[in-house]
Write a protein that holds these residues in place. Structure first.
Motif, PDB file in Angstrom:
ATOM      1  N   ALA A  30       0.831  -1.204   0.000  1.00 53.12           N
ATOM      2  CA  ALA A  30       0.000   0.000   0.000  1.00 53.12           C
ATOM      3  C   ALA A  30       0.866   1.254   0.000  1.00 53.12           C
ATOM      4  O   ALA A  30       0.588   2.224  -0.712  1.00 53.12           O
ATOM      5  N   GLY A  31       1.934   1.240   0.795  1.00 50.33           N
ATOM      6  CA  GLY A  31       2.827   2.393   0.834  1.00 50.33           C
ATOM      7  C   GLY A  31       3.476   2.656  -0.512  1.00 50.33           C
ATOM      8  O   GLY A  31       3.570   3.807  -0.961  1.00 50.33           O
ATOM      9  N   ASP A  32       3.914   1.593  -1.172  1.00 48.18           N
ATOM     10  CA  ASP A  32       4.516   1.761  -2.493  1.00 48.18           C
ATOM     11  C   ASP A  32       3.496   2.255  -3.510  1.00 48.18           C
ATOM     12  O   ASP A  32       3.811   3.060  -4.388  1.00 48.18           O
ATOM     13  N   MET A  33       2.261   1.773  -3.426  1.00 50.15           N
ATOM     14  CA  MET A  33       1.219   2.223  -4.347  1.00 50.15           C
ATOM     15  C   MET A  33       0.923   3.707  -4.148  1.00 50.15           C
ATOM     16  O   MET A  33       0.862   4.481  -5.110  1.00 50.15           O
ATOM     17  N   VAL A  34       0.757   4.112  -2.913  1.00 44.89           N
ATOM     18  CA  VAL A  34       0.416   5.504  -2.617  1.00 44.89           C
ATOM     19  C   VAL A  34       1.566   6.448  -2.961  1.00 44.89           C
ATOM     20  O   VAL A  34       1.353   7.639  -3.185  1.00 44.89           O
ATOM     21  N   SER A  35       2.780   5.922  -3.053  1.00 37.99           N
ATOM     22  CA  SER A  35       3.922   6.778  -3.389  1.00 37.99           C
ATOM     23  C   SER A  35       3.772   7.406  -4.773  1.00 37.99           C
ATOM     24  O   SER A  35       4.410   8.421  -5.071  1.00 37.99           O
ATOM     25  N   TYR A  36       2.923   6.814  -5.625  1.00 34.93           N
ATOM     26  CA  TYR A  36       2.678   7.385  -6.949  1.00 34.93           C
ATOM     27  C   TYR A  36       1.685   8.546  -6.891  1.00 34.93           C
ATOM     28  O   TYR A  36       1.561   9.305  -7.863  1.00 34.93           O
ATOM     29  N   TYR A  37       0.979   8.672  -5.813  1.00 37.51           N
ATOM     30  CA  TYR A  37      -0.122   9.642  -5.704  1.00 37.51           C
ATOM     31  C   TYR A  37       0.394  10.982  -5.188  1.00 37.51           C
ATOM     32  O   TYR A  37       1.145  11.028  -4.208  1.00 37.51           O
ATOM     33  N   THR A  38      -0.012  12.055  -5.839  1.00 37.50           N
ATOM     34  CA  THR A  38       0.437  13.392  -5.454  1.00 37.50           C
ATOM     35  C   THR A  38      -0.721  14.315  -5.084  1.00 37.50           C
ATOM     36  O   THR A  38      -0.501  15.467  -4.726  1.00 37.50           O
ATOM     37  N   GLY A  39      -1.955  13.811  -5.161  1.00 33.72           N
ATOM     38  CA  GLY A  39      -3.116  14.677  -4.991  1.00 33.72           C
ATOM     39  C   GLY A  39      -3.286  15.274  -3.614  1.00 33.72           C
ATOM     40  O   GLY A  39      -4.017  16.251  -3.453  1.00 33.72           O
ATOM     41  N   TYR A  40      -2.620  14.712  -2.610  1.00 35.55           N
ATOM     42  CA  TYR A  40      -2.754  15.243  -1.257  1.00 35.55           C
ATOM     43  C   TYR A  40      -1.853  16.452  -1.025  1.00 35.55           C
ATOM     44  O   TYR A  40      -1.965  17.146   0.006  1.00 35.55           O
ATOM     45  N   ARG A  41      -0.952  16.734  -1.975  1.00 37.44           N
ATOM     46  CA  ARG A  41      -0.010  17.831  -1.784  1.00 37.44           C
ATOM     47  C   ARG A  41      -0.674  19.168  -2.057  1.00 37.44           C
ATOM     48  O   ARG A  41      -1.486  19.294  -2.984  1.00 37.44           O
ATOM     49  N   PRO A  42      -0.365  20.210  -1.286  1.00 39.75           N
ATOM     50  CA  PRO A  42      -0.940  21.535  -1.539  1.00 39.75           C
ATOM     51  C   PRO A  42      -0.671  21.972  -2.971  1.00 39.75           C
ATOM     52  O   PRO A  42       0.436  21.833  -3.487  1.00 39.75           O
ATOM     53  N   GLY A  43      -1.717  22.456  -3.647  1.00 41.28           N
ATOM     54  CA  GLY A  43      -1.588  22.890  -5.023  1.00 41.28           C
ATOM     55  C   GLY A  43      -1.914  21.820  -6.031  1.00 41.28           C
ATOM     56  O   GLY A  43      -2.111  22.114  -7.216  1.00 41.28           O
ATOM     57  N   ASP A  44      -1.961  20.562  -5.606  1.00 42.50           N
ATOM     58  CA  ASP A  44      -2.336  19.470  -6.498  1.00 42.50           C
ATOM     59  C   ASP A  44      -3.837  19.208  -6.353  1.00 42.50           C
ATOM     60  O   ASP A  44      -4.513  19.828  -5.536  1.00 42.50           O
ATOM     61  N   VAL A  45      -4.362  18.282  -7.155  1.00 41.46           N
ATOM     62  CA  VAL A  45      -5.801  18.020  -7.167  1.00 41.46           C
ATOM     63  C   VAL A  45      -6.100  16.723  -6.432  1.00 41.46           C
ATOM     64  O   VAL A  45      -5.714  15.649  -6.899  1.00 41.46           O
ATOM     65  N   PRO A  46      -6.783  16.785  -5.299  1.00 43.09           N
ATOM     66  CA  PRO A  46      -7.129  15.556  -4.584  1.00 43.09           C
ATOM     67  C   PRO A  46      -7.923  14.595  -5.465  1.00 43.09           C
ATOM     68  O   PRO A  46      -8.890  14.977  -6.115  1.00 43.09           O
ATOM     69  N   GLY A  47      -7.466  13.357  -5.495  1.00 43.31           N
ATOM     70  CA  GLY A  47      -8.159  12.339  -6.270  1.00 43.31           C
ATOM     71  C   GLY A  47      -7.539  12.036  -7.615  1.00 43.31           C
ATOM     72  O   GLY A  47      -7.854  11.005  -8.214  1.00 43.31           O
ATOM     73  N   ASN A  48      -6.656  12.890  -8.103  1.00 43.19           N
ATOM     74  CA  ASN A  48      -6.042  12.661  -9.409  1.00 43.19           C
ATOM     75  C   ASN A  48      -4.669  12.017  -9.276  1.00 43.19           C
ATOM     76  O   ASN A  48      -3.861  12.444  -8.442  1.00 43.19           O
ATOM     77  N   LEU A  49      -4.417  11.021 -10.092  1.00 45.83           N
ATOM     78  CA  LEU A  49      -3.073  10.475 -10.237  1.00 45.83           C
ATOM     79  C   LEU A  49      -2.365  11.226 -11.359  1.00 45.83           C
ATOM     80  O   LEU A  49      -3.005  11.670 -12.321  1.00 45.83           O
ATOM     81  N   PRO A  50      -1.053  11.376 -11.272  1.00 41.06           N
ATOM     82  CA  PRO A  50      -0.327  12.062 -12.347  1.00 41.06           C
ATOM     83  C   PRO A  50      -0.300  11.213 -13.618  1.00 41.06           C
ATOM     84  O   PRO A  50      -0.595  10.014 -13.600  1.00 41.06           O
ATOM     85  N   SER A  51       0.063  11.836 -14.728  1.00 44.69           N
ATOM     86  CA  SER A  51       0.236  11.105 -15.978  1.00 44.69           C
ATOM     87  C   SER A  51       1.235   9.965 -15.762  1.00 44.69           C
ATOM     88  O   SER A  51       2.189  10.111 -14.991  1.00 44.69           O
ATOM     89  N   PRO A  52       0.986   8.808 -16.363  1.00 44.04           N
ATOM     90  CA  PRO A  52       0.070   8.491 -17.469  1.00 44.04           C
ATOM     91  C   PRO A  52      -1.244   7.885 -17.030  1.00 44.04           C
ATOM     92  O   PRO A  52      -1.941   7.266 -17.838  1.00 44.04           O
ATOM     93  N   TYR A  53      -1.619   8.050 -15.764  1.00 44.66           N
ATOM     94  CA  TYR A  53      -2.801   7.363 -15.254  1.00 44.66           C
ATOM     95  C   TYR A  53      -4.054   8.190 -15.489  1.00 44.66           C
ATOM     96  O   TYR A  53      -4.080   9.401 -15.264  1.00 44.66           O
ATOM     97  N   TYR A  54      -5.101   7.511 -15.930  1.00 46.72           N
ATOM     98  CA  TYR A  54      -6.382   8.173 -16.144  1.00 46.72           C
ATOM     99  C   TYR A  54      -7.178   8.249 -14.845  1.00 46.72           C
ATOM    100  O   TYR A  54      -6.909   7.542 -13.876  1.00 46.72           O
ATOM    101  N   TRP A  55      -8.209   9.095 -14.871  1.00 48.63           N
ATOM    102  CA  TRP A  55      -9.012   9.395 -13.687  1.00 48.63           C
ATOM    103  C   TRP A  55      -9.634   8.140 -13.088  1.00 48.63           C
ATOM    104  O   TRP A  55      -9.707   7.973 -11.873  1.00 48.63           O
TER     105      TRP A  55
END
Length: 454
Positions: A44-69
């Motif tokens: 789970a920790g390794d999976m969440v490491s790809y996620y940036t949406g919790y960072r200020p200025g980013d969009v909660p719920g979105n994964l960065p490219s190349p992942y779709y919504w």
């Protein structure tokens, strides 16, 4: 430095790296609850490491490219499962934040900035994450926010309104909007996810209407041939041809979504023989996706063509096999050995990446294949944590401990029905302008929602 000395030092260094990876590889003992939970925690920790949406200025719920919504919604569904199976609430805050941020203005998982990519299946994956939250008693949102059950009901209602009788005698189109590629395709995953949601809502609420819709969808898919008599689930059909021809490619998640839907219908009907036979048929044909009882994506893994989306499909089959074993207990002896063999094989290929715990795609090969990403990590996580079905309480319903508040009318006033979708093709200028507006919307609106949710 002499050449042989340099080579010996390089060899020693490489051996050291390999030894570190061996130490850090996922250690899994399926006879130990603690071992399964520890493996799931790492994954789970390794999976969440790809996620940036919790960072200020980013969009909660979105994964960065190349992942779709849609895959972000699927990932948060995996994190709902993670909390359910392990009790670890590390990711509950970002999961709640993401699910609530992406509900859209009409609270039906139709955010305007996803219009160019959102199909019925995409919307459904977010709804199914919310539905899992209701079933698993994931902590409810604040009372002034949309509730898990109501969100799932809203998506169901919007999609029921899109049932399209202009071709193929019914069914859902893949895409919601006419300007998106695939609008003329009626694909199995969109219709299967609707069947999935309808059957689960029937069990959770006890409402016969949902069950009726589930039966209607099953019968339609069978009549069109998306499901054949041998329980093959084909990819879809072109409604310009009135679904007279099929794309016969098969994916794990298509079989999986009908599997869990059938299990819920078996549960809802009190164990009817009809649904038991259908479950046995689906499970019997899972052999298409198995090598030595280990799940593999037979359509793309052998030839190395799995794209970003397809690398996550095994996660959903694993997720839904576990849920099936609970909702239809007679299937436990058939499905648990698959989960066990696949979990062991998946753990064995989680030796890549900087930490030596990134998972490869091909579980059947026994070694890390170099393919890493959200899909690979989520698939390993789901199949490993699913082996905890024996030690957790079963899913709840409204009458058996469920706390999530519903709204049977959610989504009925905001749906975009088939008659609203016949708009013109979007031009290049339209797309460019939309992109600029989307960027501005993200920075001005999403930022405010970040603070509201947290």
């Amino acid at each position: 430095m002499k050449p042989f000395r340099r080579r010996s030092l390089l060899a020693a260094g490489f051996s050291a790296i390999l030894s570190v990876q061996h130490v850090l590889a996922i250690q899994l003992d399926l006879q130990s609850t603690d071992s399964i939970k520890a493996a799931a925690k790492t994954l789970a920790g390794d999976m969440v490491s790809y996620y940036t949406g919790y960072r200020p200025g980013d969009v909660p719920g979105n994964l960065p490219s190349p992942y779709y919504w849609w895959e972000a919604g699927a990932m948060f569904g995996a994190l709902v499962d993670y909390w359910y199976f392990t009790g670890d609430d590390t990711y509950n805050a970002i999961t709640t934040q993401a699910l609530l941020h992406q509900v859209g203005p009409d609270k039906d998982f139709m955010p305007p900035n996803q219009t160019k990519t959102e199909g019925n299946d995409d919307q459904a994956f977010w709804a199914m994450a919310a539905l899992s939250a209701a079933e698993n008693k994931f902590p409810d949102p604040p009372e002034d926010q949309p509730q898990w059950l109501a969100l799932a009901q809203a998506v169901f209602n919007t999609q029921a309104a899109r049932w399209d009788t202009t071709s193929c005698g019914g069914g859902l189109k893949w895409q919601i909007f006419a300007f998106n590629t695939g609008y003329n395709y009626k694909n199995t995953i969109s219709n299967g996810c609707f069947f999935n949601m309808a059957s689960r809502l029937a069990v959770y609420t006890g409402n016969q209407t949902y069950a009726d819709w589930a039966v209607r969808m099953w019968d339609w898919c069978s009549a069109i041939g998306l499901r054949d008599a041998q329980y093959n689930f084909f990819d879809g059909s072109d409604d310009n041809l009135n679904c007279s021809q099929l794309d016969h490619i098969q994916w794990t998640y298509n079989a999986g979504t009908f599997l869990v839907g059938a299990a819920n219908m078996y549960n809802f009907t009190g164990g009817s023989q009809e649904w038991a036979d259908r479950l046995n048929g689906i499970i019997g044909n899972l052999k298409l996706f198995l090598k030595n009882n280990v799940v593999y994506e037979q359509a793309c893994e052998p030839v190395g063509t799995c794209n970003v989306d397809q690398r996550s499909f095994k996660a959903y089959l694993a997720r839904w096999m576990a849920a099936t074993a609970v909702k239809a207990p007679f299937t436990y002896s058939l499905l648990k050995p698959i989960l066990e063999a696949s979990a062991t094989a998946a753990a064995a290929v989680c030796t890549g990446g900087v930490n030596g715990t990134s998972c490869g795609l091909k579980w059947t090969e026994g070694t890390f294949d170099g393919s890493i990403g959200v899909g690979e990590q989520m698939s390993a996580l789901e199949v490993i944590q699913s082996n905890l079905i024996d030690i957790v309480s079963g899913p709840v319903s409204q009458d058996s401990g469920g706390t999530s508040k519903g709204d049977p009318n959610a989504g009925t006033s905001s749906d975009i029905g088939p008659s609203d979708l016949n708009v013109g093709e979007v031009t290049t200028a339209d797309k460019a302008g939309a992109a600029i507006l989307t960027v501005l919307l993200i920075f001005f609106v999403a930022g405010g929602a970040w603070w509201m949710v947290t």
